[in-house]
Motif scaffolding. Structure first.
Motif, mmCIF file in Angstrom:
data_model
loop_
_atom_site.group_PDB
_atom_site.id
_atom_site.type_symbol
_atom_site.label_atom_id
_atom_site.label_comp_id
_atom_site.label_asym_id
_atom_site.label_seq_id
_atom_site.Cartn_x
_atom_site.Cartn_y
_atom_site.Cartn_z
ATOM 1 N N LYS A 2 0.828 -1.199 0.000
ATOM 2 C CA LYS A 2 0.000 0.000 0.000
ATOM 3 C C LYS A 2 0.867 1.256 0.000
ATOM 4 O O LYS A 2 2.036 1.231 0.372
ATOM 5 N N THR A 3 0.257 2.379 -0.382
ATOM 6 C CA THR A 3 0.880 3.685 -0.234
ATOM 7 C C THR A 3 0.204 4.421 0.924
ATOM 8 O O THR A 3 -0.888 4.036 1.368
ATOM 9 N N ASP A 267 1.800 -1.786 5.151
ATOM 10 C CA ASP A 267 0.781 -2.823 5.270
ATOM 11 C C ASP A 267 0.390 -3.074 6.722
ATOM 12 O O ASP A 267 -0.291 -4.066 7.016
ATOM 13 N N PHE A 268 0.794 -2.208 7.625
ATOM 14 C CA PHE A 268 0.419 -2.334 9.033
ATOM 15 C C PHE A 268 -1.088 -2.135 9.175
ATOM 16 O O PHE A 268 -1.673 -1.213 8.599
ATOM 17 N N GLU A 269 -1.744 -2.996 9.958
ATOM 18 C CA GLU A 269 -3.190 -2.886 10.192
ATOM 19 C C GLU A 269 -3.499 -3.234 11.641
ATOM 20 O O GLU A 269 -2.927 -4.186 12.195
ATOM 21 N N ASP A 290 1.610 -6.553 10.878
ATOM 22 C CA ASP A 290 2.514 -5.794 10.010
ATOM 23 C C ASP A 290 3.062 -6.774 8.988
ATOM 24 O O ASP A 290 3.974 -7.551 9.294
ATOM 25 N N LYS A 291 2.458 -6.791 7.801
ATOM 26 C CA LYS A 291 2.666 -7.882 6.838
ATOM 27 C C LYS A 291 2.345 -9.207 7.545
ATOM 28 O O LYS A 291 1.267 -9.377 8.080
ATOM 29 N N GLU A 292 3.296 -10.122 7.595
ATOM 30 C CA GLU A 292 3.031 -11.416 8.226
ATOM 31 C C GLU A 292 3.234 -11.385 9.742
ATOM 32 O O GLU A 292 2.813 -12.306 10.449
ATOM 33 N N HIS A 311 -0.165 8.752 9.559
ATOM 34 C CA HIS A 311 1.183 9.082 9.085
ATOM 35 C C HIS A 311 2.029 7.820 9.031
ATOM 36 O O HIS A 311 3.227 7.833 9.318
ATOM 37 N N LEU A 312 1.369 6.735 8.647
ATOM 38 C CA LEU A 312 2.007 5.434 8.578
ATOM 39 C C LEU A 312 3.196 5.442 7.627
ATOM 40 O O LEU A 312 3.173 6.072 6.569
ATOM 41 N N GLY A 313 4.231 4.705 8.026
ATOM 42 C CA GLY A 313 5.401 4.512 7.189
ATOM 43 C C GLY A 313 6.444 3.740 7.965
ATOM 44 O O GLY A 313 6.385 3.681 9.206
#
Length: 333
Positions: A2-3, A267-269, A290-292, A311-313
């Motif tokens: 994702k962006t 990809d953090f959720e 965070d991914k896997e 402000h994810l990154g």
């Protein structure tokens, strides 16, 4: 992958409930630094400062400093300095993309170390921090006014030192006090120089007043600023009563941050719709991916502090984990 724009597009948009004040009349200060004004009582006492707009979209602080300047209050002792920090970001604010108004080039609340300020690096925020630095170096007590990405209870950030915890208790509001050491990716102004030195009497607090654009957030900012001025002794309750919230403050609770959760990817959720101050009863409970990788609570009754993906990154703190403590004893409650 994702962006950031894709992540933000999935997040709730909050209504802007408050007007952004025109701060241009305050450009010509009396300190030699634009947008910084100082009022001296002529009587010996502390130099206290209230800073707004460390981030350009955190308008509640701007409203508070604007109101205090218009009120023309004179300290009973010492000196009061009122300032607007990241004016360039504030002036660029676009209601159609409110999260982008946080800064111009970089987060201004991550540059407050000698290594950054004395370096040859350049950014809009570094230039402004360097201009403010000589004034901040003379301040005895600082209140840094912030607001939050999500709707959540206001938080008073004391830093990790006993002197900051005692100062938060002296201010007395809001209810939730967060004992934390800041961020891995840069030093906050709250922790700058003598503020972060346990041997110095200088002290600073950072308040997160609520969601950026809520009416309640501006009221909390004003109330907290008044309580700060009273706690430092430069003004008394009779001077400030008309600015303060009518309700009595709730007994404070103190939370010790134990972990800062830093994203590795876009990809953090989160595992649920967390907004802040949720208590997760059991250790090992899933709270994010965070991914896997799975992020789980490290202990029972784990409190989630300021979760947000706006402000994810990679390298960005997306939440902190804390436990309730008895601040007087430093023991787990």
């Amino acid at each position: 992958m994702k962006t950031l724009e894709q992540v933000r597009a999935q997040l709730k948009a909050y209504p802007i409930e408050i007007d952004f004040p025109d701060i241009s009349p305050w450009k010509d200060g009396n300190t030699g630094v634009d947008y910084v004004h100082s009022i001296d009582s002529g009587i010996a006492g502390p130099h206290v400062m209230i800073m707004a707009l460390m981030h350009g979209n955190e308008v509640s602080g701007a409203i508070t400093v604007d109101r205090l300047l218009k009120a023309g209050l004179t300290p009973r002792q010492g000196r009061i300095t009122l300032g607007f920090a990241n004016v360039a970001a504030y002036q660029r604010f676009d209601a159609s993309n409110p999260d982008a108004g946080r800064y111009v080039d970089e987060d201004m609340n991550r540059v407050w170390s000698a290594d950054r300020l004395d370096s040859t690096q350049d950014s809009t925020e570094l230039r402004r921090a360097r201009a403010l630095r000589p004034i901040i170096d003379t301040v005895d007590y600082m209140l840094d006014l912030h607001s939050m990405h999500e709707v959540a209870p206001p938080l008073l950030l004391s830093g990790p030192l006993d002197k900051g915890i005692r100062f938060a208790a002296a201010v007395g509001a809001p209810e939730h006090v967060i004992i934390d050491a800041g961020h891995a990716n840069g030093k906050r102004m709250r922790d700058y120089a003598a503020f972060g030195d346990p041997a110095s009497s200088k002290n600073a607090l950072l308040i997160e007043t609520g969601q950026h654009f809520s009416s309640r957030s501006k009221d909390v900012a004003m109330d907290s600023a008044c309580r700060f001025l009273m706690a430092t002794g430069v003004l008394q309750s009779d001077d400030l009563r008309s600015f303060m919230l009518p309700e009595a403050p709730t007994l404070q609770r103190f939370f010790q941050v134990t972990d800062a959760v830093v994203a590795d990817s876009y990809d953090f959720e989160f595992a649920d719709d967390y907004r802040g101050m949720e208590i997760i009863a059991k250790a090992g409970s899933l709270i994010a991916h965070d991914k896997e990788a799975k992020i789980v609570t490290p202990y029972d009754n784990c409190v989630i502090i300021m979760p947000s993906l706006r402000h994810l990154g990679p390298g960005v703190t997306v939440m902190r984990l804390a436990r309730l403590v008895d601040a007087a004893r430093g023991a787990q409650a």
